[in-house]
Design a protein around this motif. Structure first.
Motif, PDB file in Angstrom:
ATOM      1  N   SER A 135       0.986  -1.087   0.122  1.00  0.00           N
ATOM      2  CA  SER A 135      -0.120  -0.005  -0.223  1.00  0.00           C
ATOM      3  C   SER A 135       0.673   1.486   0.003  1.00  0.00           C
ATOM      4  O   SER A 135       2.089   1.161   0.834  1.00  0.00           O
ATOM      5  N   PRO A 136       0.943   1.998  -0.235  1.00  0.00           N
ATOM      6  CA  PRO A 136       0.828   3.078  -0.734  1.00  0.00           C
ATOM      7  C   PRO A 136       0.989   4.678   0.540  1.00  0.00           C
ATOM      8  O   PRO A 136       1.853   5.157   0.487  1.00  0.00           O
ATOM      9  N   GLN A 137      -0.252   3.892   1.293  1.00  0.00           N
ATOM     10  CA  GLN A 137      -0.481   4.953   2.784  1.00  0.00           C
ATOM     11  C   GLN A 137      -1.040   4.310   3.301  1.00  0.00           C
ATOM     12  O   GLN A 137      -1.652   2.835   2.726  1.00  0.00           O
ATOM     13  N   ASN A 138      -0.882   4.043   4.619  1.00  0.00           N
ATOM     14  CA  ASN A 138      -1.564   3.978   5.975  1.00  0.00           C
ATOM     15  C   ASN A 138      -2.949   4.197   6.326  1.00  0.00           C
ATOM     16  O   ASN A 138      -2.747   5.378   7.190  1.00  0.00           O
ATOM     17  N   LEU A 149      -2.724  11.261   6.185  1.00  0.00           N
ATOM     18  CA  LEU A 149      -4.565  11.739   5.446  1.00  0.00           C
ATOM     19  C   LEU A 149      -4.777  13.844   4.834  1.00  0.00           C
ATOM     20  O   LEU A 149      -4.137  13.747   6.207  1.00  0.00           O
ATOM     21  N   GLU A 150      -4.774  13.527   3.751  1.00  0.00           N
ATOM     22  CA  GLU A 150      -4.075  15.296   3.462  1.00  0.00           C
ATOM     23  C   GLU A 150      -6.057  14.907   2.926  1.00  0.00           C
ATOM     24  O   GLU A 150      -5.722  14.648   1.266  1.00  0.00           O
ATOM     25  N   LEU A 151      -6.733  15.671   3.851  1.00  0.00           N
ATOM     26  CA  LEU A 151      -8.004  16.192   2.459  1.00  0.00           C
ATOM     27  C   LEU A 151      -7.544  17.272   0.871  1.00  0.00           C
ATOM     28  O   LEU A 151      -8.700  17.430   0.660  1.00  0.00           O
ATOM     29  N   TRP A 152      -6.451  17.581   1.097  1.00  0.00           N
ATOM     30  CA  TRP A 152      -6.387  18.374  -0.666  1.00  0.00           C
ATOM     31  C   TRP A 152      -6.281  17.899  -1.643  1.00  0.00           C
ATOM     32  O   TRP A 152      -6.488  17.450  -2.326  1.00  0.00           O
ATOM     33  N   ASN A 153      -6.027  15.728  -0.672  1.00  0.00           N
ATOM     34  CA  ASN A 153      -5.947  14.558  -1.709  1.00  0.00           C
ATOM     35  C   ASN A 153      -7.718  13.938  -2.113  1.00  0.00           C
ATOM     36  O   ASN A 153      -7.891  13.027  -2.246  1.00  0.00           O
ATOM     37  N   ALA A 154      -8.413  14.734  -1.510  1.00  0.00           N
ATOM     38  CA  ALA A 154      -9.711  14.282  -1.155  1.00  0.00           C
ATOM     39  C   ALA A 154     -10.677  14.033  -2.565  1.00  0.00           C
ATOM     40  O   ALA A 154     -10.261  15.060  -3.392  1.00  0.00           O
ATOM     41  N   GLU A 155     -11.220  12.604  -2.621  1.00  0.00           N
ATOM     42  CA  GLU A 155     -11.723  12.446  -4.221  1.00  0.00           C
ATOM     43  C   GLU A 155     -11.183  12.606  -5.293  1.00  0.00           C
ATOM     44  O   GLU A 155     -11.889  13.080  -6.452  1.00  0.00           O
ATOM     45  N   LEU A 156      -9.739  12.280  -5.209  1.00  0.00           N
ATOM     46  CA  LEU A 156      -9.481  12.294  -6.803  1.00  0.00           C
ATOM     47  C   LEU A 156      -9.872  11.025  -7.389  1.00  0.00           C
ATOM     48  O   LEU A 156     -10.054  10.136  -6.870  1.00  0.00           O
ATOM     49  N   PRO A 157      -9.696  11.179  -8.470  1.00  0.00           N
ATOM     50  CA  PRO A 157     -10.492   9.889  -9.290  1.00  0.00           C
ATOM     51  C   PRO A 157      -9.223   8.777  -9.849  1.00  0.00           C
ATOM     52  O   PRO A 157      -8.897   9.558  -9.067  1.00  0.00           O
ATOM     53  N   VAL A 204      -6.728   6.980 -12.064  1.00  0.00           N
ATOM     54  CA  VAL A 204      -5.355   7.234 -12.577  1.00  0.00           C
ATOM     55  C   VAL A 204      -5.608   8.040 -13.636  1.00  0.00           C
ATOM     56  O   VAL A 204      -5.367   8.891 -14.766  1.00  0.00           O
ATOM     57  N   TRP A 205      -6.620   6.976 -14.559  1.00  0.00           N
ATOM     58  CA  TRP A 205      -6.566   7.027 -16.621  1.00  0.00           C
ATOM     59  C   TRP A 205      -7.991   8.354 -16.045  1.00  0.00           C
ATOM     60  O   TRP A 205      -7.867   7.926 -17.754  1.00  0.00           O
ATOM     61  N   ILE A 206      -8.484   8.925 -14.931  1.00  0.00           N
ATOM     62  CA  ILE A 206      -9.527   9.546 -15.857  1.00  0.00           C
ATOM     63  C   ILE A 206      -9.041  11.152 -15.055  1.00  0.00           C
ATOM     64  O   ILE A 206      -7.781  10.970 -14.163  1.00  0.00           O
ATOM     65  N   GLU A 207      -9.253  11.468 -16.623  1.00  0.00           N
ATOM     66  CA  GLU A 207      -8.458  13.860 -15.702  1.00  0.00           C
ATOM     67  C   GLU A 207      -8.551  14.081 -15.044  1.00  0.00           C
ATOM     68  O   GLU A 207      -9.339  14.273 -14.030  1.00  0.00           O
ATOM     69  N   GLY A 208      -7.629  14.796 -14.234  1.00  0.00           N
ATOM     70  CA  GLY A 208      -8.023  14.491 -12.302  1.00  0.00           C
ATOM     71  C   GLY A 208      -7.168  13.926 -11.518  1.00  0.00           C
ATOM     72  O   GLY A 208      -6.169  14.314 -10.640  1.00  0.00           O
ATOM     73  N   GLY A 209      -6.902  12.468 -11.994  1.00  0.00           N
ATOM     74  CA  GLY A 209      -6.135  11.801 -10.790  1.00  0.00           C
ATOM     75  C   GLY A 209      -4.313  11.950 -11.120  1.00  0.00           C
ATOM     76  O   GLY A 209      -4.232  12.340 -12.296  1.00  0.00           O
ATOM     77  N   ARG A 210      -3.983  11.427 -10.197  1.00  0.00           N
ATOM     78  CA  ARG A 210      -2.300  11.369 -10.362  1.00  0.00           C
ATOM     79  C   ARG A 210      -2.026  10.110  -9.399  1.00  0.00           C
ATOM     80  O   ARG A 210      -2.941  10.005  -8.660  1.00  0.00           O
ATOM     81  N   LEU A 211      -0.605   9.764 -10.160  1.00  0.00           N
ATOM     82  CA  LEU A 211      -0.312   8.647  -8.344  1.00  0.00           C
ATOM     83  C   LEU A 211      -0.045   9.652  -7.447  1.00  0.00           C
ATOM     84  O   LEU A 211       0.639  10.267  -6.985  1.00  0.00           O
ATOM     85  N   PRO A 212       0.690   8.735  -6.258  1.00  0.00           N
ATOM     86  CA  PRO A 212       0.170   6.844  -6.739  1.00  0.00           C
ATOM     87  C   PRO A 212      -0.607   6.619  -6.367  1.00  0.00           C
ATOM     88  O   PRO A 212      -0.972   5.554  -5.671  1.00  0.00           O
ATOM     89  N   ARG A 226      -8.311   9.762   1.750  1.00  0.00           N
ATOM     90  CA  ARG A 226      -7.843   8.030   2.157  1.00  0.00           C
ATOM     91  C   ARG A 226      -7.605   7.403   0.306  1.00  0.00           C
ATOM     92  O   ARG A 226      -8.789   7.495  -0.632  1.00  0.00           O
ATOM     93  N   ASP A 227      -6.593   6.536   0.230  1.00  0.00           N
ATOM     94  CA  ASP A 227      -5.815   6.004  -0.869  1.00  0.00           C
ATOM     95  C   ASP A 227      -6.983   4.774  -1.064  1.00  0.00           C
ATOM     96  O   ASP A 227      -7.577   4.024  -0.674  1.00  0.00           O
ATOM     97  N   ILE A 228      -7.651   4.639  -1.958  1.00  0.00           N
ATOM     98  CA  ILE A 228      -8.768   3.584  -1.966  1.00  0.00           C
ATOM     99  C   ILE A 228      -8.641   1.797  -2.501  1.00  0.00           C
ATOM    100  O   ILE A 228      -8.737   1.082  -1.547  1.00  0.00           O
ATOM    101  N   VAL A 229      -6.983   1.970  -2.828  1.00  0.00           N
ATOM    102  CA  VAL A 229      -6.477   0.858  -3.291  1.00  0.00           C
ATOM    103  C   VAL A 229      -5.642   0.213  -1.690  1.00  0.00           C
ATOM    104  O   VAL A 229      -5.882  -0.588  -1.233  1.00  0.00           O
ATOM    105  N   SER A 230      -5.152   1.571  -1.005  1.00  0.00           N
ATOM    106  CA  SER A 230      -4.510   0.971   0.735  1.00  0.00           C
ATOM    107  C   SER A 230      -6.288   0.271   1.305  1.00  0.00           C
ATOM    108  O   SER A 230      -5.795  -0.362   2.129  1.00  0.00           O
ATOM    109  N   GLY A 231      -7.182   1.516   1.353  1.00  0.00           N
ATOM    110  CA  GLY A 231      -8.118   0.981   2.252  1.00  0.00           C
ATOM    111  C   GLY A 231      -8.743  -0.445   1.832  1.00  0.00           C
ATOM    112  O   GLY A 231      -9.023  -1.598   2.262  1.00  0.00           O
ATOM    113  N   ILE A 232      -8.460  -1.025   0.376  1.00  0.00           N
ATOM    114  CA  ILE A 232      -9.079  -1.828   0.359  1.00  0.00           C
ATOM    115  C   ILE A 232      -8.057  -2.685   0.347  1.00  0.00           C
ATOM    116  O   ILE A 232      -8.795  -4.236   0.638  1.00  0.00           O
TER     117      ILE A 232
END
Length: 315
Positions: free
Chosen positions: A55-58, A65-73, A75-83, A93-99
């Motif tokens: 996971s890239p994040q705990n 957790l950073e609120l300015w990263n909230a609701e990012l789509p 990565v293949w959609i405009e506005g999404g970004r790595l990681p 919260r990173d969706i992959v990490s949460g899953i």
């Protein structure tokens, strides 16, 4: 003669070798759906328990957790970004990490609830089937009462009572244990019925009667002789109930009486994402839901194969 006398006896095959040479392994290899389900389940379990590495994040560390990263789509959609490959939720919260972390909690609760209900169900089933009489009637009537109530209501009732009696500082820490108790409270009845039926058949056989005549204690007779002959249907029931336990935990968490938002399971992630489904943040609920479906379907497909493979009428 000299060569015959010095010839070494053939080595006995190990249990693992006998397993790979047996009918069960052959049936598994020839069943493509079971092999595919096993691969999917293995990948889900390994990635879940390697979550701290992958996971890239705990997601349980609120300070990360950073609120300015909230609701990012994604990565293949405009506005999404790595990681953040699958995007983020409303808390950043990173969706992959949460899953990955949520899958680990769901699997642990599923295994623990199956283990507890298995022990209780085997114990009660052996006692009811071996002794019969009022003991059998009492245990089975308790089971009938529990089965007459929907499992979700039983789990909600036990969870609510336990949460009410736990001290405030132990409520979040004890949620997982309460969920295990809630699920096991209902699931033990199925194991008890299976073991009881098998025990009632075994206790009338000659080897059991002979053991009674030589004074074998009832406890030893039940555990050493009768129980091993009841394990085949128990394995099938346990496999199928593992998937059911994961679904029950997810349902309770979705209803708000399961894992808290700061320690989310798959059900908690789905509940959080469901609140923002119609606001355009569809990825928050979609990907945890897909993970839950994959996990439960893989377990159920393995359970269906195991039930057919261990059924002598289908061989």
């Amino acid at each position: 003669m000299a060569n015959l006398e010095h010839r070494k006896p053939a080595a006995q095959p190990t249990r693992l070798q006998r397993f790979f040479d047996g009918d069960l392994w052959w049936s598994f290899k020839s069943h493509k759906a079971a092999v595919g389900a096993a691969i999917v389940l293995l990948v889900l379990i390994v990635t879940a328990f390697l979550a701290p590495v992958l996971s890239p994040q705990n997601p349980y560390d609120l300070s990360s957790l950073e609120l300015w990263n909230a609701e990012l789509p994604p990565v293949w959609i405009e506005g999404g970004r790595l990681p953040f490959l699958l995007g983020t939720d409303v808390q950043g919260r990173d969706i992959v990490s949460g899953i990955l972390y949520g899958t680990r909690i769901s699997i642990i609760i599923g295994i623990a609830s199956v283990a507890v209900s298995l022990v209780v169900g085997i114990l009660f089933g052996l006692i009811a089937g071996y002794f019969g009489g009022w003991v059998d009637n009492l245990l089975m009537r308790i089971g009938d009462v529990l089965l007459s109530i929907p499992i979700i209501l039983v789990a909600i009732l036990v969870s609510s009572i336990a949460q009410a009696f736990l001290p405030p500082h132990l409520r979040e820490a004890g949620v997982a244990a309460v969920l295990v108790l809630s699920i096991a409270m209902y699931s033990w009845v199925q194991y008890a019925r299976v073991v009881r039926a098998q025990t009632m058949v075994e206790r009338r056989k000659e080897y059991v009667m002979a053991s009674k005549l030589v004074g074998t204690p009832a406890r030893r007779l039940m555990l050493k002789h009768i129980l091993p002959n009841t394990m085949t249907p128990i394995f099938v029931t346990a496999t199928l109930n593992f998937g059911l336990a994961i679904l029950i935990e997810a349902t309770l968490s979705f209803l708000g009486v399961g894992m808290p938002p700061n320690q989310p399971s798959l059900g908690t992630l789905i509940r959080i994402g469901n609140q923002y489904l119609f606001s355009g943040s569809w990825w928050i609920v979609l990907f945890p839901s897909l993970q839950l479906c994959l996990l439960v379907v893989a377990v159920n497909m393995l359970g269906d194969w195991l039930r057919d493979a261990l059924n002598p009428k289908l061989r």
